[in-house]
Design a protein around this motif. Sequence first.
Motif, PDB file in Angstrom:
ATOM      1  N   ALA A   1       0.852  -1.180   0.000  1.00  9.94           N
ATOM      2  CA  ALA A   1       0.000   0.000   0.000  1.00  9.94           C
ATOM      3  C   ALA A   1       0.891   1.233   0.000  1.00  9.94           C
ATOM      4  O   ALA A   1       1.749   1.383   0.879  1.00  9.94           O
ATOM      5  CB  ALA A   1      -0.918   0.015   1.216  1.00  9.94           C
ATOM      6  N   ALA A   2       0.709   2.106  -0.972  1.00 11.27           N
ATOM      7  CA  ALA A   2       1.521   3.315  -1.060  1.00 11.27           C
ATOM      8  C   ALA A   2       1.352   4.156   0.200  1.00 11.27           C
ATOM      9  O   ALA A   2       0.240   4.339   0.691  1.00 11.27           O
ATOM     10  CB  ALA A   2       1.112   4.135  -2.280  1.00 11.27           C
ATOM     11  N   GLY A   3       2.451   4.637   0.720  1.00 13.09           N
ATOM     12  CA  GLY A   3       2.420   5.460   1.922  1.00 13.09           C
ATOM     13  C   GLY A   3       2.428   4.668   3.213  1.00 13.09           C
ATOM     14  O   GLY A   3       2.524   5.240   4.292  1.00 13.09           O
ATOM     15  N   LEU A   4       2.325   3.345   3.091  1.00 16.37           N
ATOM     16  CA  LEU A   4       2.251   2.488   4.286  1.00 16.37           C
ATOM     17  C   LEU A   4       3.311   1.389   4.251  1.00 16.37           C
ATOM     18  O   LEU A   4       3.085   0.291   4.763  1.00 16.37           O
ATOM     19  CB  LEU A   4       0.859   1.853   4.403  1.00 16.37           C
ATOM     20  CG  LEU A   4      -0.273   2.781   4.819  1.00 16.37           C
ATOM     21  CD1 LEU A   4      -1.621   2.078   4.652  1.00 16.37           C
ATOM     22  CD2 LEU A   4      -0.106   3.254   6.268  1.00 16.37           C
ATOM     23  N   ALA A   5       4.461   1.700   3.650  1.00 18.33           N
ATOM     24  CA  ALA A   5       5.502   0.677   3.510  1.00 18.33           C
ATOM     25  C   ALA A   5       5.943   0.124   4.861  1.00 18.33           C
ATOM     26  O   ALA A   5       6.125  -1.092   5.026  1.00 18.33           O
ATOM     27  CB  ALA A   5       6.702   1.251   2.756  1.00 18.33           C
ATOM     28  N   GLY A   6       6.116   0.994   5.841  1.00 15.25           N
ATOM     29  CA  GLY A   6       6.527   0.536   7.162  1.00 15.25           C
ATOM     30  C   GLY A   6       5.470  -0.337   7.815  1.00 15.25           C
ATOM     31  O   GLY A   6       5.777  -1.371   8.422  1.00 15.25           O
ATOM     32  N   TYR A   7       4.214   0.071   7.700  1.00 13.84           N
ATOM     33  CA  TYR A   7       3.107  -0.709   8.247  1.00 13.84           C
ATOM     34  C   TYR A   7       3.019  -2.073   7.564  1.00 13.84           C
ATOM     35  O   TYR A   7       2.869  -3.107   8.218  1.00 13.84           O
ATOM     36  CB  TYR A   7       1.813   0.073   8.057  1.00 13.84           C
ATOM     37  CG  TYR A   7       0.588  -0.560   8.664  1.00 13.84           C
ATOM     38  CD1 TYR A   7       0.399  -0.594  10.042  1.00 13.84           C
ATOM     39  CD2 TYR A   7      -0.402  -1.114   7.847  1.00 13.84           C
ATOM     40  CE1 TYR A   7      -0.741  -1.163  10.596  1.00 13.84           C
ATOM     41  CE2 TYR A   7      -1.540  -1.683   8.384  1.00 13.84           C
ATOM     42  CZ  TYR A   7      -1.711  -1.707   9.760  1.00 13.84           C
ATOM     43  OH  TYR A   7      -2.833  -2.272  10.306  1.00 13.84           O
ATOM     44  N   CYS A   8       3.129  -2.075   6.226  1.00 12.36           N
ATOM     45  CA  CYS A   8       3.105  -3.335   5.491  1.00 12.36           C
ATOM     46  C   CYS A   8       4.228  -4.263   5.942  1.00 12.36           C
ATOM     47  O   CYS A   8       4.027  -5.485   6.060  1.00 12.36           O
ATOM     48  CB  CYS A   8       3.232  -3.073   3.990  1.00 12.36           C
ATOM     49  SG  CYS A   8       1.799  -2.288   3.235  1.00 12.36           S
ATOM     50  N   ALA A   9       5.407  -3.706   6.167  1.00 12.38           N
ATOM     51  CA  ALA A   9       6.542  -4.516   6.598  1.00 12.38           C
ATOM     52  C   ALA A   9       6.248  -5.213   7.924  1.00 12.38           C
ATOM     53  O   ALA A   9       6.540  -6.403   8.096  1.00 12.38           O
ATOM     54  CB  ALA A   9       7.792  -3.645   6.728  1.00 12.38           C
ATOM     55  N   THR A  10       5.629  -4.483   8.856  1.00 16.55           N
ATOM     56  CA  THR A  10       5.345  -5.098  10.161  1.00 16.55           C
ATOM     57  C   THR A  10       4.241  -6.142  10.043  1.00 16.55           C
ATOM     58  O   THR A  10       4.329  -7.230  10.625  1.00 16.55           O
ATOM     59  CB  THR A  10       4.934  -4.041  11.201  1.00 16.55           C
ATOM     60  OG1 THR A  10       3.727  -3.378  10.799  1.00 16.55           O
ATOM     61  CG2 THR A  10       6.032  -3.013  11.413  1.00 16.55           C
ATOM     62  N   LYS A  11       3.198  -5.834   9.284  1.00 18.09           N
ATOM     63  CA  LYS A  11       2.074  -6.766   9.202  1.00 18.09           C
ATOM     64  C   LYS A  11       2.407  -7.995   8.353  1.00 18.09           C
ATOM     65  O   LYS A  11       1.899  -9.089   8.612  1.00 18.09           O
ATOM     66  CB  LYS A  11       0.840  -6.045   8.654  1.00 18.09           C
ATOM     67  CG  LYS A  11       0.287  -4.995   9.626  1.00 18.09           C
ATOM     68  CD  LYS A  11      -0.067  -5.610  10.979  1.00 18.09           C
ATOM     69  CE  LYS A  11      -0.755  -4.630  11.902  1.00 18.09           C
ATOM     70  NZ  LYS A  11      -1.155  -5.218  13.193  1.00 18.09           N
ATOM     71  N   GLY A  12       3.261  -7.821   7.342  1.00 20.85           N
ATOM     72  CA  GLY A  12       3.759  -8.979   6.610  1.00 20.85           C
ATOM     73  C   GLY A  12       4.619  -9.856   7.504  1.00 20.85           C
ATOM     74  O   GLY A  12       4.572 -11.088   7.426  1.00 20.85           O
ATOM     75  N   GLY A  13       5.393  -9.221   8.373  1.00 25.29           N
ATOM     76  CA  GLY A  13       6.200  -9.973   9.331  1.00 25.29           C
ATOM     77  C   GLY A  13       5.344 -10.778  10.287  1.00 25.29           C
ATOM     78  O   GLY A  13       5.661 -11.933  10.612  1.00 25.29           O
ATOM     79  N   VAL A  14       4.233 -10.202  10.733  1.00 26.89           N
ATOM     80  CA  VAL A  14       3.314 -10.916  11.627  1.00 26.89           C
ATOM     81  C   VAL A  14       2.768 -12.161  10.940  1.00 26.89           C
ATOM     82  O   VAL A  14       2.666 -13.240  11.542  1.00 26.89           O
ATOM     83  CB  VAL A  14       2.164  -9.988  12.075  1.00 26.89           C
ATOM     84  CG1 VAL A  14       1.044 -10.787  12.747  1.00 26.89           C
ATOM     85  CG2 VAL A  14       2.685  -8.913  13.020  1.00 26.89           C
ATOM     86  N   ARG A  15       2.404 -12.039   9.676  1.00 25.77           N
ATOM     87  CA  ARG A  15       1.847 -13.175   8.930  1.00 25.77           C
ATOM     88  C   ARG A  15       2.816 -14.356   8.905  1.00 25.77           C
ATOM     89  O   ARG A  15       2.438 -15.495   9.219  1.00 25.77           O
ATOM     90  CB  ARG A  15       1.520 -12.737   7.501  1.00 25.77           C
ATOM     91  CG  ARG A  15       1.111 -13.876   6.573  1.00 25.77           C
ATOM     92  CD  ARG A  15       0.775 -13.334   5.184  1.00 25.77           C
ATOM     93  NE  ARG A  15       0.497 -14.408   4.255  1.00 25.77           N
ATOM     94  CZ  ARG A  15       1.392 -14.944   3.426  1.00 25.77           C
ATOM     95  NH1 ARG A  15       2.646 -14.488   3.432  1.00 25.77           N
ATOM     96  NH2 ARG A  15       1.055 -15.924   2.606  1.00 25.77           N
ATOM     97  N   LEU A  16       4.075 -14.112   8.543  1.00 31.35           N
ATOM     98  CA  LEU A  16       5.030 -15.215   8.457  1.00 31.35           C
ATOM     99  C   LEU A  16       5.479 -15.684   9.830  1.00 31.35           C
ATOM    100  O   LEU A  16       5.791 -16.868  10.016  1.00 31.35           O
ATOM    101  CB  LEU A  16       6.219 -14.814   7.593  1.00 31.35           C
ATOM    102  CG  LEU A  16       5.919 -14.773   6.089  1.00 31.35           C
ATOM    103  CD1 LEU A  16       7.157 -14.370   5.305  1.00 31.35           C
ATOM    104  CD2 LEU A  16       5.416 -16.120   5.600  1.00 31.35           C
TER     105      LEU A  16
END
Length: 269
Positions: free
Chosen positions: A151-166
């Motif tokens: 999601a544009a503008g939410l790279a940091g948020y995506c990184a954390t939530k992708g980390g939670v998934r794995l």
Amino acid sequence: MTGQVEGKIALVTGGASGIGAAVAELLAREGASVVVTDIDELRGPEVVAGITAHGHRATFLHQDVTSEPRWAEVIAKVERLHGRLDILVSNAGIGIAVPSITEMSLSDWRRQTAINLDGVFLSVKHSLPLMRKTGGGSIILMSSLAGLRGAAGLAGYCATKGGVRLFAKAVALECASFSDGIRVNSVHPGIIETPIWGKIPTEAEGRGQNAPIDPEERAKVAVPLGRAGQAEEIAAGVLYLASDAARYVTGTELVIDGGMYAGGVVRRG
């Protein structure tokens, strides 16, 4: 069906508002004794008071999920109060948006990572021993649709939530290897009407602004079902994963997003 988690002990982080509060309330209605934790010492007790006013069981504990010493204290308190832990809902999180990743400060990156990722790690690290001691349970980690796609503008948020998934998948396999009876899954909400939207600035507003985003207006454009979700709809998914109905479900993600992950639609009516 009622009493889906009757007699179980649940711990819900970030339970003072939004999805966390809805989860705590539903688990309590379905028979669990719920320990609600949050940094918000005003709304947290209000959520618990609302639960107990309806004859259900709940306790509030103040908690900063980034503090490992506090995690040890919270789990010790759960054990003293209840003697066991059956359900962990690691829900506490924040969202920080920026016009570009080049404008994100290292301090904001670290703050978001500390809450969204370190806090989840600590929740599992400290809850697992008590859950294993008492025969298993269900761990539910709150990720996001942003943990499945960018999601544009939410790279940091995506990184954390992708980390939670794995992280959820890896711990699920670890628990299975120990045959400890603990299931681990992640939940991925889409656009849900919660207070978090009032704290995320949009790209157009520029850096330093904090005008609220209207989730309903955004959902009309982005969500195939044409509306924002409600916290109670996420709570229903969490209840399923917490209950014995999901006893064969581990290491996967439950996406509750009104169809966003599937793709887009052209309105025909």
